[in-house]
Scaffold this motif. Structure first.
Motif, short mmCIF file in Angstrom:
data_model
loop_
_atom_site.label_atom_id
_atom_site.label_comp_id
_atom_site.label_asym_id
_atom_site.label_seq_id
_atom_site.Cartn_x
_atom_site.Cartn_y
_atom_site.Cartn_z
N VAL A 40 0.85 -1.20 0.00
CA VAL A 40 0.00 0.00 0.00
C VAL A 40 0.88 1.25 0.00
N ARG A 41 1.98 1.18 0.75
CA ARG A 41 2.89 2.34 0.83
C ARG A 41 3.42 2.71 -0.56
N ALA A 42 3.65 1.68 -1.37
CA ALA A 42 4.18 1.92 -2.72
C ALA A 42 3.19 2.71 -3.58
N ARG A 43 1.92 2.68 -3.20
CA ARG A 43 0.91 3.41 -3.98
C ARG A 43 0.84 4.90 -3.61
N VAL A 44 1.54 5.26 -2.52
CA VAL A 44 1.36 6.62 -1.98
C VAL A 44 1.78 7.73 -2.95
N PRO A 45 2.92 7.59 -3.68
CA PRO A 45 3.27 8.69 -4.59
C PRO A 45 2.16 8.99 -5.60
N ASP A 46 1.50 7.96 -6.12
CA ASP A 46 0.38 8.19 -7.06
C ASP A 46 -0.86 8.70 -6.33
N LEU A 47 -1.07 8.11 -5.16
CA LEU A 47 -2.25 8.47 -4.36
C LEU A 47 -2.23 9.95 -3.97
N ALA A 48 -1.00 10.46 -3.71
CA ALA A 48 -0.87 11.82 -3.15
C ALA A 48 -1.58 12.88 -3.99
N GLY A 49 -1.54 12.73 -5.32
CA GLY A 49 -2.20 13.73 -6.15
C GLY A 49 -3.71 13.59 -6.21
N THR A 50 -4.22 12.48 -5.70
CA THR A 50 -5.65 12.21 -5.87
C THR A 50 -6.47 12.39 -4.59
N ALA A 80 9.83 10.16 0.72
CA ALA A 80 9.83 9.77 -0.70
C ALA A 80 8.96 10.68 -1.56
N THR A 81 8.04 11.41 -0.98
CA THR A 81 7.09 12.18 -1.80
C THR A 81 7.07 13.63 -1.35
N ASP A 82 7.00 14.53 -2.35
CA ASP A 82 6.85 15.96 -2.04
C ASP A 82 5.35 16.26 -1.96
N ALA A 84 3.70 18.59 -0.36
CA ALA A 84 3.32 20.00 -0.49
C ALA A 84 3.20 20.39 -1.96
N ALA A 85 4.05 19.80 -2.82
CA ALA A 85 4.02 20.16 -4.25
C ALA A 85 2.70 19.78 -4.90
N THR A 86 2.05 18.74 -4.38
CA THR A 86 0.77 18.33 -4.98
C THR A 86 -0.42 18.91 -4.19
N GLY A 87 -0.11 19.77 -3.21
CA GLY A 87 -1.19 20.37 -2.41
C GLY A 87 -1.85 19.35 -1.50
N THR A 88 -1.13 18.30 -1.16
CA THR A 88 -1.69 17.24 -0.31
C THR A 88 -1.14 17.35 1.10
N GLY A 89 -2.00 17.25 2.08
CA GLY A 89 -1.54 17.30 3.46
C GLY A 89 -0.92 15.98 3.88
N LEU A 90 0.11 16.04 4.74
CA LEU A 90 0.69 14.82 5.30
C LEU A 90 0.40 14.80 6.79
N VAL A 110 9.01 13.69 14.47
CA VAL A 110 9.41 15.11 14.43
C VAL A 110 10.89 15.22 14.05
N ALA A 111 11.71 14.30 14.57
CA ALA A 111 13.14 14.35 14.24
C ALA A 111 13.37 14.07 12.75
N GLU A 112 12.69 13.08 12.22
CA GLU A 112 12.97 12.63 10.86
C GLU A 112 12.25 13.42 9.78
N CYS A 113 11.05 13.87 10.08
CA CYS A 113 10.28 14.53 9.01
C CYS A 113 9.35 15.60 9.57
N GLY A 114 9.79 16.28 10.63
CA GLY A 114 8.95 17.29 11.29
C GLY A 114 8.52 18.41 10.35
N ASP A 115 9.41 18.79 9.40
CA ASP A 115 9.07 19.90 8.50
C ASP A 115 8.05 19.50 7.45
N LYS A 116 7.85 18.18 7.27
CA LYS A 116 6.88 17.74 6.25
C LYS A 116 5.53 17.42 6.85
N LEU A 117 5.51 17.32 8.18
CA LEU A 117 4.30 16.86 8.88
C LEU A 117 3.36 18.03 9.14
N ASP A 118 2.15 17.96 8.58
CA ASP A 118 1.19 19.05 8.77
C ASP A 118 0.39 18.89 10.07
#
Ligand SMILES: CCC(=O)SCCNC(=O)CCNC(=O)[C@H](O)C(C)(C)COP(=O)(O)OP(=O)(O)OC[C@H]1O[C@@H](n2cnc3c(N)ncnc32)[C@H](O)[C@@H]1OP(=O)(O)O
Ligand SMILES: O=CC(=O)O
Ligand SMILES: [Mg+2]
Length: 349
Positions: A40-50, A80-82, A84-90, A110-118
């Motif tokens: 399921v995780r592998a589907r996330v880059p495609d899922l993110a835009g939808t 693995a995925t940007d 913010a670029a697709t306007g998707t919240g994480l 927070v240590a590993e991905c705090g800046d990406k976490l909305d």
């Protein structure tokens, strides 16, 4: 109670200042992903835009022996995925405050991905004290790891005590993003006699008085109406957003749509989607009906400064209906900015 002037002060030296106003975002669905499941995780880059929000779930539905794999999977997924670029919240849903996993959930994420976490979704919130704890801890972690924007907090309303304290949870912190109804845990906490995850129950009904031999008319009632109404009032009174949570019967898309629509009409901004089949339902439901948008746009145009009284198609409009119309037009504009097909249908210029 904190002094009003201290409400917006950062809770740790070096932590970002809390938002004064919530970022305006379209959040029709909060899509749950099990991060320990590689497929399921592998589907996330495609899922993110939808979808509007991708949520990596660390709590219930993740087996105890896979909590660490879920946490690590979330970090991989976040990097693995940007989004913010697709306007998707994480977002993530962390484990409960009384669990052995919560500290490592927050420390790692927070240590590993705090800046990406909305947003951090907090389960089984009982009262404002739970939010205060998370608020302080997040501020300390943001400061330690140089996180630039505040991570918001979303509470799940899923215990009887939480419902009793819903207003003070909603106003507990400027970090509050909103709240979701959790019908499964709430049913258990209240001692409700149902094994369903959200939706109606055929036995929760009212019947008409007996009238001779005629069959007595009977209608199913909405088990969740009271709680959704309390949640919406608490959220809107505090400038935060209300959401319906999970609908567990993936085979009954019609009932899922009705549950989502009731929540939408009552004031909710979105719902959880647990399976890809529920995403289209949420998109359909949490965008206003084009005919309603057209009528709302006429009301706004007929009363340019939002005051007075006019008649449209035999219906009286005034300052209050102008505000109702504005809710619909503003949402339609938000949807149109993300969905070119609906932008054409709404035709709001
Ligand atoms: C009740 C209280 C709560 O706390 S609710 C929140 C906690 N529960 C969850 O987060 C559950 C999230 N959903 C899931 O884990 C899965 O949908 C579960 C329930 C395990 C069912 O998966 P599965 O048996 O694979 O379903 P399926 O064969 O119908 O799937 C079809 C294809 O879609 C995929 N899929 C499934 N779920 C998701 C998802 N959430 N996000 C993205 N993709 C998903 C499946 O992997 C499957 O893919 P493929 O067609 O085989 O490539
Ligand atoms: O977490 C959600 C629920 O329904 O319980
Ligand atoms: Mg729950």
């Amino acid at each position: 109670m904190k002094l009003p002037r201290r409400f917006f002060q950062p809770l740790a030296t070096g932590a970002p200042a809390p938002f004064r106003d919530l970022p305006v975002k379209l959040e029709r669905m909060i899509h749950f992903v099990p991060p320990h499941n590689e497929k399921v995780r592998a589907r996330v880059p495609d899922l993110a835009g939808t979808v509007d929000v991708v949520l990596g779930n660390l709590e219930d539905a993740v087996p105890a022996d896979q909590k660490e794999a879920a946490r690590a999977g979330f970090v991989t997924m976040a990097k693995a995925t940007d989004f913010a670029a697709t306007g998707t919240g994480l977002w993530t849903r962390i484990n409960a405050l009384n669990s052995p996993w919560i500290l490592d959930d927050l420390f790692t994420l927070v240590a590993e991905c705090g800046d990406k976490l909305d947003v951090v979704m907090v389960p089984k919130v009982e009262g404002p004290w739970d939010i205060h704890y998370i608020d302080q801890l997040l501020a300390q972690l943001e400061a330690r790891h140089g996180v630039k924007k505040p991570i918001l907090v979303h509470a799940i309303l899923e215990t009887a005590e939480g419902v009793a304290n819903v207003d003070s949870i909603a106003s507990a912190s400027p970090r509050m993003h909103g709240m979701s109804l959790g019908p499964a845990d709430l049913a258990a906490s209240r001692g409700m006699k149902t094994t369903r995850v959200g939706g109606g129950h055929p036995d929760y009904r009212v019947i008409a008085d007996p009238a001779g031999d005629a069959a007595r008319a009977s209608a199913q009632q909405d088990l969740w109406h009271y709680t959704i109404a309390r949640m919406v009032d608490a959220c809107m009174a505090n400038g935060i957003k209300a959401f319906y949570g999970p609908f567990g019967d993936f085979s009954d898309s019609e009932a899922c749509e009705v549950q989502f629509r009731n929540a939408f009409l009552m004031g909710c901004a979105g719902a959880w989607t647990l399976h890809p089949s529920q995403v289209a339902i949420a998109k359909r439901v949490f965008a206003p009906d084009p005919a309603e948008v057209a009528f709302a746009a006429r009301i706004v145009a007929a009363m340019p400064d939002g005051t007075g009284a006019v008649m449209l198609d035999g219906k009286m409009q005034d300052d209050a209906t102008w505000k109702q119309a504005k809710v619909i037009v503003d949402l339609a504009k938000l949807v149109a900015a993300k969905d070119p097909d609906l932008a054409k249908v709404y035709d709001l210029g």
